[in-house]
Design a protein around this motif. Structure first.
Motif, PDB file in Angstrom:
ATOM      1  N   SER A  24     -49.299  56.099  41.068  1.00 27.87           N
ATOM      2  CA  SER A  24     -48.271  55.194  41.602  1.00 27.87           C
ATOM      3  C   SER A  24     -47.656  54.346  40.491  1.00 27.87           C
ATOM      4  O   SER A  24     -46.454  54.079  40.485  1.00 27.87           O
ATOM      5  CB  SER A  24     -48.865  54.299  42.695  1.00 27.87           C
ATOM      6  OG  SER A  24     -49.769  53.350  42.140  1.00 27.87           O
ATOM      7  N   LEU A  25     -48.469  53.916  39.519  1.00 28.36           N
ATOM      8  CA  LEU A  25     -47.952  53.124  38.401  1.00 28.36           C
ATOM      9  C   LEU A  25     -47.062  53.971  37.499  1.00 28.36           C
ATOM     10  O   LEU A  25     -46.039  53.494  36.986  1.00 28.36           O
ATOM     11  CB  LEU A  25     -49.114  52.532  37.594  1.00 28.36           C
ATOM     12  CG  LEU A  25     -49.911  51.423  38.275  1.00 28.36           C
ATOM     13  CD1 LEU A  25     -51.115  51.020  37.420  1.00 28.36           C
ATOM     14  CD2 LEU A  25     -49.037  50.195  38.524  1.00 28.36           C
ATOM     15  N   VAL A  26     -47.455  55.232  37.265  1.00 30.38           N
ATOM     16  CA  VAL A  26     -46.617  56.127  36.459  1.00 30.38           C
ATOM     17  C   VAL A  26     -45.258  56.299  37.137  1.00 30.38           C
ATOM     18  O   VAL A  26     -44.202  56.239  36.478  1.00 30.38           O
ATOM     19  CB  VAL A  26     -47.308  57.489  36.262  1.00 30.38           C
ATOM     20  CG1 VAL A  26     -46.345  58.504  35.638  1.00 30.38           C
ATOM     21  CG2 VAL A  26     -48.545  57.348  35.385  1.00 30.38           C
ATOM     22  N   GLN A  27     -45.270  56.517  38.432  1.00 34.95           N
ATOM     23  CA  GLN A  27     -44.014  56.688  39.160  1.00 34.95           C
ATOM     24  C   GLN A  27     -43.166  55.418  39.104  1.00 34.95           C
ATOM     25  O   GLN A  27     -41.946  55.463  38.930  1.00 34.95           O
ATOM     26  CB  GLN A  27     -44.315  57.058  40.612  1.00 34.95           C
ATOM     27  CG  GLN A  27     -43.091  57.496  41.415  1.00 34.95           C
ATOM     28  CD  GLN A  27     -43.472  57.977  42.801  1.00 34.95           C
ATOM     29  OE1 GLN A  27     -44.148  57.267  43.548  1.00 34.95           O
ATOM     30  NE2 GLN A  27     -43.060  59.179  43.154  1.00 34.95           N
ATOM     31  N   GLN A  28     -43.810  54.273  39.205  1.00 37.12           N
ATOM     32  CA  GLN A  28     -43.107  52.987  39.192  1.00 37.12           C
ATOM     33  C   GLN A  28     -42.498  52.684  37.823  1.00 37.12           C
ATOM     34  O   GLN A  28     -41.371  52.191  37.735  1.00 37.12           O
ATOM     35  CB  GLN A  28     -44.085  51.872  39.575  1.00 37.12           C
ATOM     36  CG  GLN A  28     -43.545  50.459  39.428  1.00 37.12           C
ATOM     37  CD  GLN A  28     -44.646  49.423  39.575  1.00 37.12           C
ATOM     38  OE1 GLN A  28     -45.624  49.647  40.276  1.00 37.12           O
ATOM     39  NE2 GLN A  28     -44.488  48.289  38.916  1.00 37.12           N
ATOM     40  N   ILE A  29     -43.228  53.014  36.747  1.00 41.33           N
ATOM     41  CA  ILE A  29     -42.807  52.614  35.398  1.00 41.33           C
ATOM     42  C   ILE A  29     -42.051  53.726  34.678  1.00 41.33           C
ATOM     43  O   ILE A  29     -41.062  53.482  33.987  1.00 41.33           O
ATOM     44  CB  ILE A  29     -44.039  52.192  34.567  1.00 41.33           C
ATOM     45  CG1 ILE A  29     -44.702  50.969  35.212  1.00 41.33           C
ATOM     46  CG2 ILE A  29     -43.657  51.882  33.130  1.00 41.33           C
ATOM     47  CD1 ILE A  29     -46.060  50.624  34.626  1.00 41.33           C
ATOM     48  N   CYS A  30     -42.540  54.971  34.840  1.00 46.87           N
ATOM     49  CA  CYS A  30     -41.967  56.091  34.082  1.00 46.87           C
ATOM     50  C   CYS A  30     -41.019  56.950  34.905  1.00 46.87           C
ATOM     51  O   CYS A  30     -40.407  57.883  34.366  1.00 46.87           O
ATOM     52  CB  CYS A  30     -43.084  56.989  33.542  1.00 46.87           C
ATOM     53  SG  CYS A  30     -44.340  56.122  32.589  1.00 46.87           S
ATOM     54  N   GLY A  31     -40.928  56.673  36.212  1.00 43.29           N
ATOM     55  CA  GLY A  31     -40.128  57.529  37.065  1.00 43.29           C
ATOM     56  C   GLY A  31     -40.855  58.823  37.361  1.00 43.29           C
ATOM     57  O   GLY A  31     -42.077  58.917  37.230  1.00 43.29           O
ATOM     58  N   GLY A  32     -40.132  59.835  37.743  1.00 49.12           N
ATOM     59  CA  GLY A  32     -40.739  61.136  37.975  1.00 49.12           C
ATOM     60  C   GLY A  32     -41.113  61.390  39.424  1.00 49.12           C
ATOM     61  O   GLY A  32     -41.002  60.510  40.296  1.00 49.12           O
ATOM     62  N   ARG A  33     -41.544  62.612  39.678  1.00 48.80           N
ATOM     63  CA  ARG A  33     -41.915  63.054  41.016  1.00 48.80           C
ATOM     64  C   ARG A  33     -43.395  63.431  41.037  1.00 48.80           C
ATOM     65  O   ARG A  33     -43.845  64.224  40.202  1.00 48.80           O
ATOM     66  CB  ARG A  33     -41.072  64.259  41.433  1.00 48.80           C
ATOM     67  CG  ARG A  33     -39.589  63.964  41.558  1.00 48.80           C
ATOM     68  CD  ARG A  33     -38.764  65.211  41.834  1.00 48.80           C
ATOM     69  NE  ARG A  33     -38.710  66.094  40.669  1.00 48.80           N
ATOM     70  CZ  ARG A  33     -39.330  67.253  40.580  1.00 48.80           C
ATOM     71  NH1 ARG A  33     -40.091  67.693  41.586  1.00 48.80           N
ATOM     72  NH2 ARG A  33     -39.219  67.999  39.503  1.00 48.80           N
ATOM     73  N   ILE A  34     -44.124  62.868  41.993  1.00 44.21           N
ATOM     74  CA  ILE A  34     -45.537  63.207  42.167  1.00 44.21           C
ATOM     75  C   ILE A  34     -45.622  64.395  43.103  1.00 44.21           C
ATOM     76  O   ILE A  34     -45.240  64.303  44.283  1.00 44.21           O
ATOM     77  CB  ILE A  34     -46.331  62.021  42.748  1.00 44.21           C
ATOM     78  CG1 ILE A  34     -46.179  60.792  41.856  1.00 44.21           C
ATOM     79  CG2 ILE A  34     -47.797  62.387  42.919  1.00 44.21           C
ATOM     80  CD1 ILE A  34     -46.793  59.533  42.445  1.00 44.21           C
ATOM     81  N   LEU A  35     -46.094  65.517  42.571  1.00 47.04           N
ATOM     82  CA  LEU A  35     -46.178  66.712  43.409  1.00 47.04           C
ATOM     83  C   LEU A  35     -47.196  66.502  44.529  1.00 47.04           C
ATOM     84  O   LEU A  35     -48.187  65.792  44.360  1.00 47.04           O
ATOM     85  CB  LEU A  35     -46.574  67.919  42.562  1.00 47.04           C
ATOM     86  CG  LEU A  35     -45.399  68.675  41.917  1.00 47.04           C
ATOM     87  CD1 LEU A  35     -44.546  67.766  41.060  1.00 47.04           C
ATOM     88  CD2 LEU A  35     -45.905  69.869  41.109  1.00 47.04           C
ATOM     89  N   LYS A  36     -46.949  67.110  45.656  1.00 48.80           N
ATOM     90  CA  LYS A  36     -47.757  66.897  46.844  1.00 48.80           C
ATOM     91  C   LYS A  36     -49.189  67.409  46.640  1.00 48.80           C
ATOM     92  O   LYS A  36     -49.415  68.520  46.170  1.00 48.80           O
ATOM     93  CB  LYS A  36     -47.131  67.596  48.050  1.00 48.80           C
ATOM     94  CG  LYS A  36     -47.908  67.368  49.346  1.00 48.80           C
ATOM     95  CD  LYS A  36     -47.279  68.094  50.518  1.00 48.80           C
ATOM     96  CE  LYS A  36     -48.098  67.880  51.792  1.00 48.80           C
ATOM     97  NZ  LYS A  36     -47.540  68.615  52.940  1.00 48.80           N
ATOM     98  N   GLY A  37     -50.128  66.552  47.038  1.00 44.24           N
ATOM     99  CA  GLY A  37     -51.526  66.957  47.060  1.00 44.24           C
ATOM    100  C   GLY A  37     -52.275  66.695  45.759  1.00 44.24           C
ATOM    101  O   GLY A  37     -51.691  66.459  44.706  1.00 44.24           O
ATOM    102  N   VAL A  38     -53.598  66.739  45.900  1.00 39.44           N
ATOM    103  CA  VAL A  38     -54.500  66.569  44.763  1.00 39.44           C
ATOM    104  C   VAL A  38     -55.287  67.856  44.603  1.00 39.44           C
ATOM    105  O   VAL A  38     -55.881  68.365  45.563  1.00 39.44           O
ATOM    106  CB  VAL A  38     -55.464  65.379  44.992  1.00 39.44           C
ATOM    107  CG1 VAL A  38     -56.486  65.294  43.865  1.00 39.44           C
ATOM    108  CG2 VAL A  38     -54.693  64.073  45.107  1.00 39.44           C
ATOM    109  N   VAL A  39     -55.291  68.394  43.385  1.00 43.48           N
ATOM    110  CA  VAL A  39     -56.090  69.592  43.094  1.00 43.48           C
ATOM    111  C   VAL A  39     -57.464  69.089  42.650  1.00 43.48           C
ATOM    112  O   VAL A  39     -57.564  68.242  41.750  1.00 43.48           O
ATOM    113  CB  VAL A  39     -55.443  70.435  41.980  1.00 43.48           C
ATOM    114  CG1 VAL A  39     -56.234  71.719  41.773  1.00 43.48           C
ATOM    115  CG2 VAL A  39     -53.994  70.742  42.330  1.00 43.48           C
ATOM    116  N   GLU A  40     -58.518  69.604  43.283  1.00 42.47           N
ATOM    117  CA  GLU A  40     -59.830  69.014  43.007  1.00 42.47           C
ATOM    118  C   GLU A  40     -60.959  70.026  43.096  1.00 42.47           C
ATOM    119  O   GLU A  40     -60.830  71.075  43.721  1.00 42.47           O
ATOM    120  CB  GLU A  40     -60.098  67.857  43.978  1.00 42.47           C
ATOM    121  CG  GLU A  40     -60.032  68.234  45.436  1.00 42.47           C
ATOM    122  CD  GLU A  40     -60.036  67.015  46.367  1.00 42.47           C
ATOM    123  OE1 GLU A  40     -59.947  65.894  45.868  1.00 42.47           O
ATOM    124  OE2 GLU A  40     -60.135  67.218  47.579  1.00 42.47           O
TER     125      GLU A  40
END
Length: 795
Positions: free
Chosen positions: A382-398
């Motif tokens: 969330s901080l990366v998206q807030q500061i650096c922009g960009g799109r968070i791809l759906k889901g977490v690979v784990e």
């Protein structure tokens, strides 16, 4: 660890002063070493609001600004880029002082730039001494009060806390905030995470995880973030890290460091486009495998080191440091963000064998909060998206081979009160435990059933719960009671009593006590075995945590030599020390141990003085200490016999015997061995078997009345071959059964002029006395002749 005060208040509200909070934390087990306050070299720099921005009529790169401090307006000419109307900036008014690059203070004065008056200047972080960033003006947060002194606004008390290994759950802002929340009985504010996923693109289509080491990687989570811009971090992020003692690098790295410091969960970001296989493999290193880490050092990895690989290519040392081949730079467009839980022992072994300890490895070694691994990943995303922009791809690979399972314990109210000497009620203890984060139920009379918080890896027994109650109640509040004492009817072990006696006597002789570890390195032990001091094989420890502590010492010599070497390397060349400890050896098909006394001397036997030249310790200094010890313990007839241990100088060593039983060694370390060990001064060493001392020593001296009649003294000199040992001669003297011979003394051993090169003169003094009468000359001469006749065979 540094904990900024303002950061704590994000999670818990309190009005206590820094000093009061420091005292509270220290008394509860988190030692606050100091309270740090920022000091600045600038004065009269305020927070100003930009009201207007207009171009300079005669200079393309300059702008004319109208600022306000809330009461008055100021005109300033500035060439700073990216200035925005209604932003808040650091403004040095006329009369303000700043420190220049040469370290000198200078005063801000009214100036005229291209014909326009300027009544002050806008300041960058570098001009204020906050960092080396000179690219832009320091822009302050929207909630910064206009007109306030910038120094006062930035000044934030910081607690410097020393944590013991069991307090891993406090190695974060959130961890310390939990402690304060419990102590102040204030609610802990939840972490707010807001992220928006790109629902049209799945992360699982971009990356695959293969976990080949389930036993060392309990969980591994990844998020993919596309279209980011990696730049210098914004002011608020830099400032948070600066107060925590962390250097700013770039937005992505800084976000990872912020989350680690705030939540205690290490993260790592990979440049996604540098991952060729798009397959994260968690595996152990093979023999000879190498990786160049982020500090630009090529490292050869020990076998079994846990790795993160892109297919077959290592891209990170798990839990310790990332690889240079996948590092995030300003050209990075897509990142793979990782959050994981690794086995503490695996990380500790890898860190130690590599000689590489990081903030990340320190946290994994103390165990992380298993339930917060995914939370930290989402917070960072969330901080990366807030500061650096960009799109968070759906889901977490784990990969989640060992999901966290809640742990439970029982605790008794009666046990708590019995151990603490308190009279807590069921509800009081329940209140303390709930504040500490435990979920519990009780049977209504004595027994609690507790669910342990996931972050409390230090709690495993009922006594740990009792300690938590005591901490929160306050150790100072526990009533003082007279301690119960029951004396044992069993006497002290004789060897223990002798050890304490010997310890007091050694300290009385002016020696310092050393205490070294029972476990030693096989390297130094092998060196000693090659030198032939020990007759039996040494004992290897099963499942040793470190090679440096994998062998039980067969002698006190290796530990004392290591201590002497360390002191010499630190500039302390003169050492007179002893150690009393256990030595270990094989005994038939089993193992045995003995209590031994080790003494070592090195350097000067007396301090330097202009009147008397200083002298190095020698064999006879060490022998004198042993003789004094034996005399004080009333141990008679100790003989020093020539020995041939290769560990010692061939001409400066002896074995100690009593009634033909060898019970010790004494000597000067062999020069060749001294050189191998890097010792700067010659070292003398003696080791005594205290079990033999215990057998022969006398606890109390037997006092005798002073003689009533005078004695008569006779001296004798015996000429004997230089090569002959004095042992047999001294033994014969001790065994002469003469009712009149009361005292035997060795006066001198002479090898000077008038004596053949192959011979030596040995002089003795004998004292004769009869306890019932005064001896006549004839009686003395007759007895002396008998004694001399026994010694003629040695001439």
């Amino acid at each position: 660890m540094k904990i900024p005060f303002s950061w704590l208040k994000k999670y818990v509200s309190f009005s206590k002063s820094p000093a009061e909070v420091a005292d509270l934390l220290t008394l509860s087990g988190l030692e606050v070493e100091k309270i740090e306050l920022d000091t600045f070299d600038f004065t009269n720099v305020i927070i100003a609001l930009i009201l207007e921005i207009s171009p300079h009529p005669d200079a393309d790169k300059l702008q004319i600004l109208i600022l306000t401090d809330g009461e008055k307006k100021y005109q300033v000419v500035s060439g700073a880029p990216s200035l925005v109307k209604n932003s808040k900036v650091a403004f040095a008014k006329e009369g303000a002082t700043l420190k220049g690059d040469d370290g000198r203070l200078f005063v801000i004065k009214k100036a005229k730039l291209k014909g326009i008056d300027s009544y002050g200047m806008l300041c960058s972080e570098k001009e204020l001494g906050l960092s080396n960033n000179h690219d832009s003006v320091l822009t302050l947060p929207d909630d910064a009060p206009v007109g306030k002194d910038v120094g006062d606004f930035l000044r934030d008390p910081t607690l410097s806390i020393a944590l013991t290994p069991n307090l891993g759950h406090c190695r974060s802002i959130l961890g310390v905030a939990r402690e304060l929340s419990a102590h102040f009985n204030e609610p802990l504010q939840p972490l707010k995470i807001s992220l928006k996923e790109d629902l049209d693109n799945l992360a699982q289509n971009k990356i695959r995880i293969v976990n080949e080491s389930f036993e060392n990687c309990f969980q591994y989570h990844c998020r993919v973030i596309q279209g980011i811009e990696v730049t210098s971090s914004p002011y608020w992020l830099k400032e948070k890290l600066r107060k925590a003692g962390i250097r700013s690098i770039n937005t992505v790295v800084d976000i990872g460091n912020l989350v680690m410091h705030e939540l205690g969960q290490p993260l790592h970001a990979f440049d996604y486009d540098k991952l060729k296989q798009k397959q994260m493999v968690i595996r152990e290193a093979t023999k000879g495998e190498k990786i160049t880490t982020l500090d630009n050092v090529e490292r050869t990895l020990p076998e079994k080191t846990l790795l993160i690989s892109d297919g077959p290519t290592p891209v990170a040392i798990a839990g310790i440091m990332g690889g240079l081949n996948s590092s995030v730079t300003e050209s990075t467009f897509t990142i793979l963000l990782e959050s994981a839980e690794f086995h503490p022992t695996s990380i500790r072994k890898s860190s130690k064998s590599l000689g590489l300890r990081t903030e990340s490895s320190a946290r994994f070694e103390n165990e992380v909060d298993a339930a917060a691994v995914r939370t930290a990943l989402d917070y960072a995303a969330s901080l990366v998206q807030q500061i650096c922009g960009g799109r968070i791809l759906k889901g977490v690979v784990e990969s989640l081979p060992n999901p966290h399972k809640p742990r439970f314990l029982t605790c008794r109210l009666s046990k708590i009160n019995a151990l603490l000497g308190t009279k807590f009620s069921l509800s009081e203890v329940e209140s303390y435990l709930v504040r500490l984060g435990f979920t519990l139920s009780s049977d209504g009379s004595d027994l609690y059933q507790l669910k342990i918080p996931s972050y409390r890896n230090d709690i495993s027994n009922e006594i740990d719960i009792i300690e938590e109650v005591a901490r929160l109640y306050g150790y100072n509040n526990i009533p003082r009671t007279r301690p119960k004492h029951i004396s044992s009817k069993i006497a002290h072990s004789p060897i223990y009593s002798l050890s304490k006696t010997v310890q007091r006597k050694m300290l009385g002789f002016g020696l310092q006590e050393f205490i070294t570890c029972n476990l030693i390195s096989p390297k130094i032990c092998n060196l000693e075995l090659e030198s032939g001091l020990f007759k039996s094989d040494y004992i290897q420890v099963l499942h040793a945590k470190s090679e440096d502590q994998s062998v039980l010492r067969p002698s006190l010599l290796p530990g004392l030599i290591t201590a002497v070497s360390h002191n010499q390397n630190q500039g302390t060349s003169t050492i007179a020390a002893f150690e009393i400890g256990q030595i270990h050896f094989r005994e038939g098909n089993g193992f045995g141990e003995k209590t031994a006394l080790g003494i070592t001397l090195a350097g000067k036997s007396r301090p330097h003085h202009f009147d008397t030249k200083s002298k190095e310790f020698d064999f006879y200094d060490l022998k004198g200490i042993l003789d004094a010890l034996f005399a004080s313990l009333l141990i008679p007839n100790v003989l020093y016999k020539a020995s041939s241990f290769k560990t010692f100088h061939p001409k400066r060593q002896a074995s100690l015997t009593i009634q033909d039983k060898v019970f010790g060694v004494i000597g000067e370390l062999h020069p060749a061995l001294q050189k191998k060990l890097g010792l700067k001064e010659k070292v003398l060493f003696a080791e005594i078997d205290q079990n033999v001392l215990e057998k022969f020593h006398k606890v109390l001296p037997q006092y005798q009345p002073l003689p009533l009649f005078p004695g008569s003294i006779r001296d004798i000199t015996i000429t004997m071959k230089r090569s002959h040992d004095l042992t047999n001669l001294l033994t014969t003297l001790e065994n002469i059964d003469s009712p009149l011979l009361k005292k035997r003394e060795l006066l001198d051993i002479y090898t000077g002029p008038n004596v053949s090169q192959n011979e030596k003169n040995v002089s003795f003094r004998f004292t004769y006395r009869d306890d019932a009468k005064t001896l006549s000359v004839d009686e003395v001469e007759e007895e002396h002749a008998k004694v001399v006749s026994r010694l003629k065979k040695f001439s």
